[in-house]
Design a protein around this motif. Structure first.
Motif, PDB file in Angstrom:
ATOM      1  N   THR A 124       0.235  -3.808 -31.278  1.00  0.00           N
ATOM      2  CA  THR A 124       1.044  -2.934 -32.129  1.00  0.00           C
ATOM      3  C   THR A 124       0.978  -1.504 -31.603  1.00  0.00           C
ATOM      4  OG1 THR A 124       0.522  -4.330 -34.042  1.00  0.00           O
ATOM      5  CG2 THR A 124       1.440  -2.134 -34.489  1.00  0.00           C
ATOM      6  N   ILE A 125       2.164  -0.906 -31.453  1.00  0.00           N
ATOM      7  CA  ILE A 125       2.246   0.492 -31.005  1.00  0.00           C
ATOM      8  C   ILE A 125       2.982   1.289 -32.079  1.00  0.00           C
ATOM      9  CG2 ILE A 125       3.047   2.092 -29.224  1.00  0.00           C
ATOM     10  CD1 ILE A 125       3.026  -0.206 -27.254  1.00  0.00           C
ATOM     11  N   THR A 126       2.302   2.290 -32.619  1.00  0.00           N
ATOM     12  CA  THR A 126       2.907   3.144 -33.644  1.00  0.00           C
ATOM     13  C   THR A 126       2.716   4.600 -33.243  1.00  0.00           C
ATOM     14  OG1 THR A 126       0.881   3.261 -34.966  1.00  0.00           O
ATOM     15  CG2 THR A 126       2.422   1.463 -35.464  1.00  0.00           C
ATOM     16  N   TYR A 127       3.574   5.448 -33.769  1.00  0.00           N
ATOM     17  CA  TYR A 127       3.415   6.883 -33.540  1.00  0.00           C
ATOM     18  C   TYR A 127       3.936   7.640 -34.750  1.00  0.00           C
ATOM     19  CZ  TYR A 127       8.207   6.068 -31.849  1.00  0.00           C
ATOM     20  OH  TYR A 127       9.508   5.656 -31.718  1.00  0.00           O
TER      21      TYR A 127
ATOM     22  N   ASN B  29      -0.823   5.332 -31.679  1.00  0.00           N
ATOM     23  CA  ASN B  29      -1.854   4.298 -31.853  1.00  0.00           C
ATOM     24  C   ASN B  29      -1.424   3.025 -31.135  1.00  0.00           C
ATOM     25  OD1 ASN B  29      -3.641   5.785 -33.614  1.00  0.00           O
ATOM     26  ND2 ASN B  29      -2.125   5.510 -35.229  1.00  0.00           N
ATOM     27  N   ILE B  30      -2.312   2.477 -30.303  1.00  0.00           N
ATOM     28  CA  ILE B  30      -2.090   1.186 -29.624  1.00  0.00           C
ATOM     29  C   ILE B  30      -3.210   0.255 -30.066  1.00  0.00           C
ATOM     30  CG2 ILE B  30      -1.881   0.019 -27.414  1.00  0.00           C
ATOM     31  CD1 ILE B  30      -0.873   2.613 -26.216  1.00  0.00           C
ATOM     32  N   ILE B  31      -2.839  -0.791 -30.794  1.00  0.00           N
ATOM     33  CA  ILE B  31      -3.823  -1.686 -31.435  1.00  0.00           C
ATOM     34  C   ILE B  31      -3.687  -3.079 -30.829  1.00  0.00           C
ATOM     35  CG2 ILE B  31      -4.654  -2.595 -33.637  1.00  0.00           C
ATOM     36  CD1 ILE B  31      -3.148  -0.272 -34.997  1.00  0.00           C
ATOM     37  N   ASP B  32      -4.814  -3.656 -30.419  1.00  0.00           N
ATOM     38  CA  ASP B  32      -4.807  -5.036 -29.907  1.00  0.00           C
ATOM     39  C   ASP B  32      -5.709  -5.906 -30.767  1.00  0.00           C
ATOM     40  OD1 ASP B  32      -7.546  -4.893 -29.025  1.00  0.00           O
ATOM     41  OD2 ASP B  32      -6.887  -3.754 -27.273  1.00  0.00           O
ATOM     42  N   GLN B  33      -5.787  -7.169 -30.409  1.00  0.00           N
ATOM     43  CA  GLN B  33      -6.630  -8.130 -31.148  1.00  0.00           C
ATOM     44  C   GLN B  33      -7.720  -8.689 -30.241  1.00  0.00           C
ATOM     45  OE1 GLN B  33      -3.636 -10.924 -32.584  1.00  0.00           O
ATOM     46  NE2 GLN B  33      -3.562  -9.889 -34.570  1.00  0.00           N
ATOM     47  N   GLY B  34      -8.171  -7.862 -29.304  1.00  0.00           N
ATOM     48  CA  GLY B  34      -9.190  -8.298 -28.358  1.00  0.00           C
ATOM     49  C   GLY B  34     -10.568  -8.370 -28.981  1.00  0.00           C
ATOM     50  N   PRO B  35     -11.596  -8.549 -28.138  1.00  0.00           N
ATOM     51  CA  PRO B  35     -12.967  -8.704 -28.643  1.00  0.00           C
ATOM     52  C   PRO B  35     -13.582  -7.400 -29.159  1.00  0.00           C
ATOM     53  CG  PRO B  35     -12.954  -8.692 -26.252  1.00  0.00           C
ATOM     54  CD  PRO B  35     -11.518  -8.693 -26.674  1.00  0.00           C
ATOM     55  N   GLY B  36     -12.932  -6.272 -28.903  1.00  0.00           N
ATOM     56  CA  GLY B  36     -13.472  -5.002 -29.381  1.00  0.00           C
ATOM     57  C   GLY B  36     -14.463  -4.380 -28.413  1.00  0.00           C
ATOM     58  N   ILE B  37     -14.906  -3.178 -28.735  1.00  0.00           N
ATOM     59  CA  ILE B  37     -15.862  -2.429 -27.912  1.00  0.00           C
ATOM     60  C   ILE B  37     -17.015  -1.971 -28.795  1.00  0.00           C
ATOM     61  CG2 ILE B  37     -16.186  -0.405 -26.430  1.00  0.00           C
ATOM     62  CD1 ILE B  37     -13.263  -0.466 -25.781  1.00  0.00           C
ATOM     63  N   GLU B  38     -18.213  -2.104 -28.287  1.00  0.00           N
ATOM     64  CA  GLU B  38     -19.374  -1.624 -29.035  1.00  0.00           C
ATOM     65  C   GLU B  38     -19.284  -0.104 -29.219  1.00  0.00           C
ATOM     66  OE1 GLU B  38     -22.960  -2.821 -27.206  1.00  0.00           O
ATOM     67  OE2 GLU B  38     -22.401  -4.939 -27.050  1.00  0.00           O
ATOM     68  N   SER B  39     -19.736   0.370 -30.369  1.00  0.00           N
ATOM     69  CA  SER B  39     -19.641   1.802 -30.681  1.00  0.00           C
ATOM     70  C   SER B  39     -20.411   2.658 -29.685  1.00  0.00           C
ATOM     71  CB  SER B  39     -20.167   2.063 -32.101  1.00  0.00           C
ATOM     72  OG  SER B  39     -21.518   1.617 -32.223  1.00  0.00           O
TER      73      SER B  39
ATOM     74  N   LYS C 254     -10.010  -0.200 -39.076  1.00  0.00           N
ATOM     75  CA  LYS C 254      -9.813   1.024 -39.851  1.00  0.00           C
ATOM     76  C   LYS C 254      -8.346   1.233 -40.209  1.00  0.00           C
ATOM     77  CE  LYS C 254     -13.846   3.614 -38.226  1.00  0.00           C
ATOM     78  NZ  LYS C 254     -14.324   4.858 -37.591  1.00  0.00           N
ATOM     79  N   LEU C 255      -7.447   0.780 -39.323  1.00  0.00           N
ATOM     80  CA  LEU C 255      -6.023   0.911 -39.594  1.00  0.00           C
ATOM     81  C   LEU C 255      -5.410  -0.379 -40.132  1.00  0.00           C
ATOM     82  CD1 LEU C 255      -4.760   3.005 -36.537  1.00  0.00           C
ATOM     83  CD2 LEU C 255      -5.208   3.781 -38.851  1.00  0.00           C
ATOM     84  N   ASN C 256      -5.978  -1.521 -39.754  1.00  0.00           N
ATOM     85  CA  ASN C 256      -5.464  -2.824 -40.193  1.00  0.00           C
ATOM     86  C   ASN C 256      -6.631  -3.679 -40.642  1.00  0.00           C
ATOM     87  OD1 ASN C 256      -4.115  -5.192 -40.626  1.00  0.00           O
ATOM     88  ND2 ASN C 256      -3.286  -5.383 -38.544  1.00  0.00           N
ATOM     89  N   ALA C 257      -6.746  -3.837 -41.948  1.00  0.00           N
ATOM     90  CA  ALA C 257      -7.903  -4.562 -42.499  1.00  0.00           C
ATOM     91  C   ALA C 257      -7.949  -6.013 -42.036  1.00  0.00           C
ATOM     92  CB  ALA C 257      -7.861  -4.516 -44.030  1.00  0.00           C
ATOM     93  N   GLY C 258      -6.783  -6.569 -41.671  1.00  0.00           N
ATOM     94  CA  GLY C 258      -6.759  -7.966 -41.235  1.00  0.00           C
ATOM     95  C   GLY C 258      -7.231  -8.158 -39.819  1.00  0.00           C
ATOM     96  N   ASN C 259      -7.311  -7.106 -39.050  1.00  0.00           N
ATOM     97  CA  ASN C 259      -7.734  -7.182 -37.656  1.00  0.00           C
ATOM     98  C   ASN C 259      -9.217  -6.857 -37.586  1.00  0.00           C
ATOM     99  OD1 ASN C 259      -7.993  -7.161 -34.889  1.00  0.00           O
ATOM    100  ND2 ASN C 259      -6.262  -5.763 -34.523  1.00  0.00           N
ATOM    101  N   LYS C 260     -10.045  -7.890 -37.521  1.00  0.00           N
ATOM    102  CA  LYS C 260     -11.495  -7.697 -37.617  1.00  0.00           C
ATOM    103  C   LYS C 260     -12.155  -7.355 -36.290  1.00  0.00           C
ATOM    104  CE  LYS C 260     -11.653  -8.733 -42.018  1.00  0.00           C
ATOM    105  NZ  LYS C 260     -12.018  -7.717 -43.038  1.00  0.00           N
ATOM    106  N   SER C 261     -11.518  -7.712 -35.157  1.00  0.00           N
ATOM    107  CA  SER C 261     -12.212  -7.565 -33.871  1.00  0.00           C
ATOM    108  C   SER C 261     -11.503  -6.657 -32.883  1.00  0.00           C
ATOM    109  CB  SER C 261     -12.389  -8.945 -33.228  1.00  0.00           C
ATOM    110  OG  SER C 261     -11.121  -9.550 -32.998  1.00  0.00           O
ATOM    111  N   GLY C 262     -10.280  -6.275 -33.147  1.00  0.00           N
ATOM    112  CA  GLY C 262      -9.508  -5.533 -32.166  1.00  0.00           C
ATOM    113  C   GLY C 262      -9.933  -4.086 -32.015  1.00  0.00           C
ATOM    114  N   VAL C 263      -9.237  -3.400 -31.110  1.00  0.00           N
ATOM    115  CA  VAL C 263      -9.507  -1.998 -30.801  1.00  0.00           C
ATOM    116  C   VAL C 263      -8.240  -1.186 -31.046  1.00  0.00           C
ATOM    117  CG1 VAL C 263      -9.928  -0.384 -28.908  1.00  0.00           C
ATOM    118  CG2 VAL C 263     -11.355  -2.392 -29.151  1.00  0.00           C
ATOM    119  N   CYS C 264      -8.434   0.007 -31.584  1.00  0.00           N
ATOM    120  CA  CYS C 264      -7.330   0.949 -31.773  1.00  0.00           C
ATOM    121  C   CYS C 264      -7.571   2.150 -30.865  1.00  0.00           C
ATOM    122  CB  CYS C 264      -7.224   1.383 -33.236  1.00  0.00           C
ATOM    123  SG  CYS C 264      -5.986   2.669 -33.520  1.00  0.00           S
ATOM    124  N   VAL C 265      -6.649   2.359 -29.934  1.00  0.00           N
ATOM    125  CA  VAL C 265      -6.713   3.527 -29.051  1.00  0.00           C
ATOM    126  C   VAL C 265      -5.748   4.572 -29.608  1.00  0.00           C
ATOM    127  CG1 VAL C 265      -6.393   4.407 -26.728  1.00  0.00           C
ATOM    128  CG2 VAL C 265      -7.273   2.086 -27.081  1.00  0.00           C
TER     129      VAL C 265
END
Length: 533
Positions: free
Chosen positions: A437-440, A450-460, A509-520
């Motif tokens: 998902t790409i939003t602006y 914002n570019i949001i994927d459903q990947g494995p995520g990144i450790e903080s 934080k932006l999409n409650a349904g996306n538990k593992s993805g990353v938002c850039v």
């Protein structure tokens, strides 16, 4: 023929008169502006000339002197006035004490003179007459000494009258007729003396009150004078403000030039006027700019040439490898097929490294960082997606993007590289049949993408480390091509030069349904030009 009422004619004349007065006001305003410009222009040139002649240390000392001088003068003036008030108060107190003591001594001495005169008349004792004469002399001495010290004319006249009256009584007591005087006659002779004494006391009180009133008026005048000198405070603040501007303005211009160097702008010449220290730093920065610009051109030229030289043979190697891999030149056994697969993978990786190297050349090439133009953000994102169309199809990904038109004034080449690198990572780490998902959106201050994927995520703990050069995180599943570790480094560097920023956060934080993805999240400042677009 048309006729207008008197009211209409009056309103018409009023409107014309108002217009004429308003035009006169505008003309006066323009003339005032011209006069003010003529007045301020020499001041500006004087300040610039002053800055070029003095150092920052001298300018600071000069500013301190100009600021402190009015305050010191006001302090000395106030101290002088307070000192005069103190002297006047001391003199008044001393005078009041003298008058009080005088009245007390006069009353006491007159009472003694009258008592001895009365006793002499009654008892006819020569010793009493001698005592009378002695106290009469004391009274005369007091009056004469006081007359010499007094400045009040009325007091002097009263004292002189008192002395004359006391001498008249003394002469009366020394005459032959004194023996025939009665007590009542003697006391009657002293009534005039007491009357003068009372008048003297009244005058003394008047003089005391007058001096108190003079001190009060003096205090009021000093207070008013000190309050009038308070205008020095805004004048001092104005002088301080002028010198602050004179000192900080060259430093601010110097800071702006340093920021341009920080952003990679090595083409604009650094030539500053100001204090000697600022000019010395500006000269050093100009020398550094020239050397950096020369090195930048050499680096860019080297990378362009080496990339071109590498891509040409690499294309031939890749085509040949593909022909062998597809068995176009004959069948391969299993070992040959495995070797060909390794070569094919390495060639693809080398091609990716060369592409990243070319992108990185954009960062190094300062000449490509200043071509600002009007950009349709929706079209730019669409073009970036088209470049990755095959990669998106290969993983059956769904791309969601708001296509609302939005224009920004920036560098399209830089933004294309930024979007391509982030979208490439999103595709790389997204699962098969996943969503990107790409939003602006924009506010008064910035544009947010914002570019949001459903990947494995990144450790903080790794959200900052991924921007380091050549850092490579954990490779995604089924990924045959290893990255170069330069993609996010290029993105961060380009955004830094655009005065923007990048942030990686959990997609939840932006999409409650996306538990593992990353938002850039990319943030770009909005300029006045963007607002006008």
């Amino acid at each position: 023929m048309f006729y207008f009422s008197d009211k209409v004619v009056e309103d018409l004349f009023t409107a014309v008169e108002f217009r004429l007065n308003f035009m006169d006001y505008l003309n006066n305003l323009k003339q005032t502006k011209v006069r003010l410009s003529k007045l301020l222009l020499p001041l500006y040139f004087f300040s610039q000339s002053l800055l070029n002649r003095v150092s920052i240390n001298k300018l600071t000392l000069l500013g301190f002197t100009f600021v402190a001088m009015p305050l010191v003068m006001a302090l000395l003036f106030s101290a002088n006035k307070v000192s005069l008030l103190a002297k006047q108060s001391t003199s008044a107190i001393y005078h009041v004490a003298q008058l009080t003591q005088l009245n007390s001594r006069l009353d006491d001495t007159i009472a003694k003179v009258e008592r001895y005169a009365s006793q002499f008349i009654v008892l006819k004792d020569e010793e009493l007459h001698t005592a009378f004469n002695r106290h009469q002399e004391v009274l005369a001495d007091i009056i004469q000494a006081t007359v010499l010290m007094q400045q009040d004319i009325v007091l002097k006249e009263l004292l002189s009258s008192l002395l004359i009256e006391s001498e008249r009584i003394q002469a009366l007591m020394a005459s032959d007729s004194a023996m025939s005087l009665s007590l009542d006659q003697v006391q009657a002779e002293f009534k005039q003396l007491h009357f003068i004494s009372k008048e003297l006391e009244k005058r003394s009180n008047f003089v005391v009150n007058q001096q108190v009133l003079d001190i009060y008026h003096t205090t009021e005048n000093i207070s008013d004078s000190i309050l009038e000198r308070l205008y020095i405070i805004p004048v001092t603040l104005l002088i301080a403000g002028i010198f602050i501007i004179l000192i900080t303005q060259p430093l601010k211009r110097l800071t702006d030039k340093i920021q341009l160097l920080e952003q990679g702008n090595f083409e604009q010449e650094i030539n500053l006027h100001g204090p000697a220290e600022v000019r010395a730093i500006a000269d050093a920065l100009e020398n550094m700019r020239q050397r950096l610009h020369s090195l930048e051109l050499q680096k860019s030229s080297f990378i362009r040439h080496i990339s071109h030289e590498l891509k040409t043979p690499l294309a031939a190697i890749r085509e040949g490898t593909e022909l062998i891999y597809d068995n176009s030149v004959g069948p391969l056994n299993d070992e040959q097929q495995e070797i060909c697969d390794i070569i094919r993978t390495s060639v693809n990786r080398l091609q990716r490294l060369i592409e990243d190297l070319l992108d990185f050349n954009i960062v190094l090439d300062s000449t490509s960082l200043h071509g600002l133009e009007k950009i349709n953000l929706a079209e730019l994102i669409s073009d970036a997606c088209k470049l990755r169309k095959l990669d998106i199809k290969s993983k059956y990904l769904t791309l969601k993007c708001n296509n609302s038109p939005y224009f920004i004034y920036s560098n399209s080449k830089q933004l294309s590289v930024i979007l391509d690198n982030i979208l490439s990572n999103a595709i790389k780490y997204s699962p098969i049949n996943g969503n990107i998902t790409i939003t602006y959106s924009s506010s008064k201050e910035c544009l947010t993408i914002n570019i949001i994927d459903q990947g494995p995520g990144i450790e903080s703990s790794l959200t900052d480390k991924v921007f380091d050069a050549f850092y490579q995180g954990k490779a995604p599943e089924n990924s045959l091509i290893k990255g170069s570790g330069l993609g996010l480094t290029i993105v961060k560097e380009l955004l830094l030069r655009l005065n923007g920023s990048i942030k990686i956060s959990p997609a939840e934080k932006l999409n409650a349904g996306n538990k593992s993805g990353v938002c850039v999240t990319i943030t770009l400042p909005i300029t006045q030009t963007d607002i006008e677009l």
